[in-house]
Design a protein around this motif. Structure first.
Motif, mmCIF file in Angstrom:
data_model
loop_
_atom_site.group_PDB
_atom_site.id
_atom_site.type_symbol
_atom_site.label_atom_id
_atom_site.label_comp_id
_atom_site.label_asym_id
_atom_site.label_seq_id
_atom_site.Cartn_x
_atom_site.Cartn_y
_atom_site.Cartn_z
ATOM 1 N N ALA A 103 0.832 -1.038 0.111
ATOM 2 C CA ALA A 103 0.020 0.099 -0.011
ATOM 3 C C ALA A 103 0.719 1.561 0.214
ATOM 4 O O ALA A 103 2.053 1.330 0.462
ATOM 5 C CB ALA A 103 -0.953 0.002 1.144
ATOM 6 N N SER A 104 0.276 2.402 -0.325
ATOM 7 C CA SER A 104 0.909 3.673 -0.465
ATOM 8 C C SER A 104 1.619 4.105 0.974
ATOM 9 O O SER A 104 2.690 4.487 1.137
ATOM 10 C CB SER A 104 0.065 4.894 -0.882
ATOM 11 N N TRP A 105 0.824 3.969 1.994
ATOM 12 C CA TRP A 105 1.370 4.369 3.309
ATOM 13 C C TRP A 105 2.611 3.334 3.870
ATOM 14 O O TRP A 105 3.366 3.920 4.651
ATOM 15 C CB TRP A 105 0.193 4.141 4.375
ATOM 16 N N GLN A 106 2.464 2.177 3.285
ATOM 17 C CA GLN A 106 3.684 1.312 3.595
ATOM 18 C C GLN A 106 5.142 1.757 2.790
ATOM 19 O O GLN A 106 5.955 1.490 3.305
ATOM 20 C CB GLN A 106 3.183 -0.327 3.140
ATOM 21 N N MET A 107 5.204 2.444 1.786
ATOM 22 C CA MET A 107 5.987 2.880 1.136
ATOM 23 C C MET A 107 6.526 4.118 1.823
ATOM 24 O O MET A 107 7.692 5.001 1.357
ATOM 25 C CB MET A 107 5.677 3.309 -0.326
ATOM 26 N N ALA A 108 5.642 4.705 2.679
ATOM 27 C CA ALA A 108 5.994 6.090 3.176
ATOM 28 C C ALA A 108 7.314 6.201 3.923
ATOM 29 O O ALA A 108 8.193 6.970 3.858
ATOM 30 C CB ALA A 108 5.030 6.672 4.150
ATOM 31 N N LEU A 109 7.592 5.042 4.765
ATOM 32 C CA LEU A 109 8.955 4.951 5.635
ATOM 33 C C LEU A 109 10.197 4.951 4.710
ATOM 34 O O LEU A 109 11.023 5.787 4.851
ATOM 35 C CB LEU A 109 8.967 3.664 6.507
ATOM 36 N N PRO A 110 10.242 4.018 3.553
ATOM 37 C CA PRO A 110 11.506 4.088 2.928
ATOM 38 C C PRO A 110 11.648 5.543 2.292
ATOM 39 O O PRO A 110 12.714 5.744 1.834
ATOM 40 C CB PRO A 110 11.303 2.891 1.996
ATOM 41 N N LEU A 111 10.437 5.982 1.571
ATOM 42 C CA LEU A 111 10.658 7.211 0.917
ATOM 43 C C LEU A 111 11.097 8.490 1.792
ATOM 44 O O LEU A 111 11.783 9.167 1.221
ATOM 45 C CB LEU A 111 9.045 7.438 0.212
ATOM 46 N N VAL A 112 10.664 8.352 3.002
ATOM 47 C CA VAL A 112 10.873 9.398 4.088
ATOM 48 C C VAL A 112 12.557 9.381 4.302
ATOM 49 O O VAL A 112 13.155 10.679 4.039
ATOM 50 C CB VAL A 112 10.166 9.486 5.220
ATOM 51 N N VAL A 113 13.005 8.255 4.699
ATOM 52 C CA VAL A 113 14.243 8.037 4.632
ATOM 53 C C VAL A 113 15.015 8.240 3.437
ATOM 54 O O VAL A 113 16.144 9.081 3.690
ATOM 55 C CB VAL A 113 14.668 6.459 5.199
ATOM 56 N N MET A 114 14.707 7.872 2.414
ATOM 57 C CA MET A 114 15.294 8.412 1.146
ATOM 58 C C MET A 114 15.260 9.828 1.185
ATOM 59 O O MET A 114 16.371 10.353 0.438
ATOM 60 C CB MET A 114 14.750 7.683 0.008
ATOM 61 N N GLY A 115 14.271 10.294 1.063
ATOM 62 C CA GLY A 115 13.998 11.880 0.878
ATOM 63 C C GLY A 115 15.018 12.798 1.836
ATOM 64 O O GLY A 115 15.578 13.870 1.344
ATOM 65 N N VAL A 116 14.998 12.454 3.195
ATOM 66 C CA VAL A 116 15.942 12.830 4.048
ATOM 67 C C VAL A 116 17.222 12.707 3.469
ATOM 68 O O VAL A 116 18.148 13.811 3.639
ATOM 69 C CB VAL A 116 15.848 12.482 5.424
ATOM 70 N N GLY A 117 17.770 11.484 3.249
ATOM 71 C CA GLY A 117 19.242 11.501 2.533
ATOM 72 C C GLY A 117 19.464 12.165 1.108
ATOM 73 O O GLY A 117 20.462 12.917 1.419
ATOM 74 N N MET A 118 18.468 12.303 0.439
ATOM 75 C CA MET A 118 18.564 13.317 -0.751
ATOM 76 C C MET A 118 18.552 14.726 -0.377
ATOM 77 O O MET A 118 19.757 15.437 -0.902
ATOM 78 C CB MET A 118 17.401 13.052 -1.707
ATOM 79 N N GLY A 119 18.021 15.184 0.757
ATOM 80 C CA GLY A 119 17.809 16.490 1.003
ATOM 81 C C GLY A 119 19.294 16.901 1.295
ATOM 82 O O GLY A 119 19.817 17.999 1.413
ATOM 83 N N LEU A 120 19.936 16.134 2.310
ATOM 84 C CA LEU A 120 21.296 16.267 3.130
ATOM 85 C C LEU A 120 22.153 16.453 1.918
ATOM 86 O O LEU A 120 23.436 16.943 2.210
ATOM 87 C CB LEU A 120 21.611 15.041 3.812
ATOM 88 N N ILE A 121 22.073 15.945 0.699
ATOM 89 C CA ILE A 121 23.051 15.807 -0.279
ATOM 90 C C ILE A 121 22.888 16.985 -1.359
ATOM 91 O O ILE A 121 23.862 17.918 -1.611
ATOM 92 C CB ILE A 121 23.108 14.778 -1.205
ATOM 93 N N VAL A 122 21.741 17.393 -1.911
ATOM 94 C CA VAL A 122 21.458 18.108 -2.835
ATOM 95 C C VAL A 122 21.876 19.690 -2.776
ATOM 96 O O VAL A 122 22.661 20.284 -3.590
ATOM 97 C CB VAL A 122 20.225 18.198 -3.692
ATOM 98 N N ALA A 123 21.448 20.220 -1.473
ATOM 99 C CA ALA A 123 21.938 21.760 -1.440
ATOM 100 C C ALA A 123 23.341 21.925 -1.026
ATOM 101 O O ALA A 123 23.822 22.830 -1.489
ATOM 102 C CB ALA A 123 20.825 22.301 -0.224
ATOM 103 N N PRO A 124 23.957 21.302 -0.124
ATOM 104 C CA PRO A 124 25.352 21.391 0.184
ATOM 105 C C PRO A 124 26.228 21.010 -1.015
ATOM 106 O O PRO A 124 27.138 21.537 -1.122
ATOM 107 C CB PRO A 124 25.549 20.261 1.368
ATOM 108 N N LEU A 125 25.654 19.998 -1.743
ATOM 109 C CA LEU A 125 26.631 19.699 -2.990
ATOM 110 C C LEU A 125 26.719 20.699 -3.996
ATOM 111 O O LEU A 125 27.876 21.232 -4.236
ATOM 112 C CB LEU A 125 25.783 18.341 -3.561
ATOM 113 N N THR A 126 25.559 21.550 -4.301
ATOM 114 C CA THR A 126 25.650 22.564 -5.155
ATOM 115 C C THR A 126 26.893 23.749 -4.391
ATOM 116 O O THR A 126 27.376 24.344 -5.174
ATOM 117 C CB THR A 126 24.254 23.263 -5.207
ATOM 118 N N ASP A 127 26.425 24.010 -3.274
ATOM 119 C CA ASP A 127 27.308 25.053 -2.734
ATOM 120 C C ASP A 127 28.846 24.508 -2.451
ATOM 121 O O ASP A 127 29.573 25.428 -2.805
ATOM 122 C CB ASP A 127 26.820 25.118 -1.041
#
Length: 500
Positions: free
Chosen positions: A349-373
């Motif tokens: 179900a969609s709600w079961q995908m929320a956990l891996p997507l949130v973990v992945m999203g936090v990881g991606m957020g920690l990369i995209v902004a500092p990397l550009t800088d």
């Protein structure tokens, strides 16, 4: 930020609406491929040139031309009377995006002093996360609502009010900047870059549909020779008049070279993930476009949140460890996704995908902004447009390579002649195989990040001494508390000297 968001949304919004476009216009499969590939090709081929034009003629001027042209091209797409007109309008849209997008990072780099850039790149990272998932969701909603009986056309027409607002606000608030010394446009460099990018990305974009013909491999191999000729010519051009299209001296800046390598690899991973994720939900699980789009919302929110805090709070204290933690978190999210997909199968179900997507999203957020800088932090201002164009070009190359690999890692795992009841499980298995590849790519990124500076080094406003970023947290807070922008407004204070 408006321009960056429009481009990110426009790259992904069309895919969702393709069935509607085909039904309404009677477009052939070849035309449908060109509606998506034409934009990507024109965009990738023009990015480096677009960045250099900003350095030479003024970043604000080229930005306004780009956003105006992009808005006009969007209107032409929305009112296209035939598939051929839509394809031509999409190519124009990609070309004008190549003028607009490189100016975003170079204007930030040229306008804001070093201690303020972190906040801006944090916002930029949040916009990247929002745009990555908003495109499919927005495309699904606009197509499903069928506003005024316009079918798919609102996915393009929505750019008109946004583009006009960006044009008016940009004209009023953006300050003009250009390279401090006169540069001339390197026309031979433009021709070589454009030819090399087309020879590499065209076969990757259309290879799978054409059955990977021999000429495609020859073209990709030949592109390496064109890029080698470009390097030789640009070195001679730099010695002759100091106006090369690609400033090769940038690669002697360790942070820039390492950041470009990470950007390329990261683009490959994202290119694989986003396509197989969409195929898995819509073709494997049989979900509607809207359900698939809504499922991605937790990912988008997580990226935006993590990007906002990474540059401002975490990187000044922990340096490159934040980016490496982001890579490890993305790997963790992928492993959770693989486990859940295997355990729940077609009943996930969609709600079961929320956990891996949130973990992945936090990881991606920690990369995209500092990397550009990190990539732009030590780049001289006169080359910021060229550097910004290179960053975007490398990311597009990575995405194209990732999309090309999908045919191997995803479709290669799906057998031929499947019965209807076998399609879902086969797509699920191919999805899990693909995620293992993405996890491997992220492990490579984690190792390459050791070449980035351990801690960012920035200048205190108005000072000549370089200080470690760990001390900059308190310094920036003190400057903010004292009302650093009281006289000139934020971002208009005296420019610090740049690290060489």
């Amino acid at each position: 930020m408006t321009a960056a968001f429009m481009d990110l949304v426009d790259v992904t919004i069309v895919n969702i609406a393709i069935p509607s476009i085909r039904e309404d216009t009677g477009a052939s499969f070849s035309s449908i491929q060109w509606i998506t590939a034409g934009y990507a090709l024109a965009f990738a081929a023009g990015l480096i040139t677009g960045g250099r034009l900003g350095d030479i003629y003024g970043r604000k001027k080229v930005f306004l031309i780009g956003i105006g042209g992009f808005t006009l091209a969007s209107a032409l797409c929305g009112f296209a009377a035939s598939p051929e007109m839509l394809v031509a309008s999409r190519i124009l849209q990609g070309g004008t995006a190549a003028l607009m997008v490189p100016q975003v990072l170079s204007i930030v780099h040229a306008t804001f002093p070093a201690h303020e850039r972190g906040k801006v790149f944090g916002l930029f990272g949040a916009i990247v996360g929002l745009g990555a998932v908003s495109g499919p969701l927005l495309g699904a909603l606009l197509t499903e609502w069928n506003i005024a009986g316009l079918e798919w056309r609102p996915i393009f027409l929505i750019n008109l009010p946004v583009g006009i607002a960006g044009l008016l606000l940009g004209r009023k608030f953006i300050m003009e900047s250009k390279a401090p010394k006169a540069l001339r446009l390197d026309l031979i460099g433009v021709a070589l870059v454009t030819l090399g990018m087309l020879m590499l990305i065209y076969p990757l974009t259309r290879g799978r549909e054409l059955g990977w013909p021999l000429w495609g491999y020859a073209s990709m191999a030949g592109s390496l020779l064109v890029f080698l000729a470009l390097v030789v010519f640009e070195r001679a051009k730099a010695r002759k008049d100091g106006s090369p299209l690609v400033e090769l001296s940038l690669f002697r800046v360790k942070s820039f070279a390492a950041g470009i390598a990470v950007q390329l690899t990261f683009g490959i991973g994202l290119g694989i993930f986003f396509l197989v994720w969409t195929l898995y939900m819509q073709m494997g699980l049989g979900w509607s476009e809207l359900r698939a789009g809504v499922t991605g919302v937790p990912f988008s929110v997580a990226v935006s949140f993590a990007a906002g805090i990474s540059v401002q709070k975490l990187v000044p204290r922990f340096g490159r460890k934040v980016l490496q933690a982001g890579a490890l978190l993305m790997i963790t999210g992928l492993l959770i996704y693989i486990w859940e997909s295997d355990r729940y199968g077609m009943g996930i179900a969609s709600w079961q995908m929320a956990l891996p997507l949130v973990v992945m999203g936090v990881g991606m957020g920690l990369i995209v902004a500092p990397l550009t800088d990190a990539v732009l932090s030590e780049v001289p201002k006169e080359h910021s447009g060229s550097a910004s164009g290179l960053i975007n070009t490398v990311q597009q190359m990575g995405n194209a390579l990732g999309l090309g690999l999908v045919s191997v890692v995803f479709f290669g795992a799906i057998g031929d002649g499947l019965k209807p009841q076998q399609v879902g499980p086969a797509f699920g298995e191919a999805f899990r195989d693909s995620l293992w590849w993405v996890a491997g790519v992220l492990a490579v990124i984690f190792l390459v990040m050791f070449a980035l500076p351990a801690r960012p080094r920035q200048h205190v406003e108005g000072g000549d001494d370089v200080v470690d970023a760990v001390d900059m947290t308190d310094a920036a807070d003190a400057v903010d508390a004292a009302g650093s922008g009281a006289a000139d407004g934020p971002g208009l204070a005296k420019e610090p000297a740049l690290t060489s």
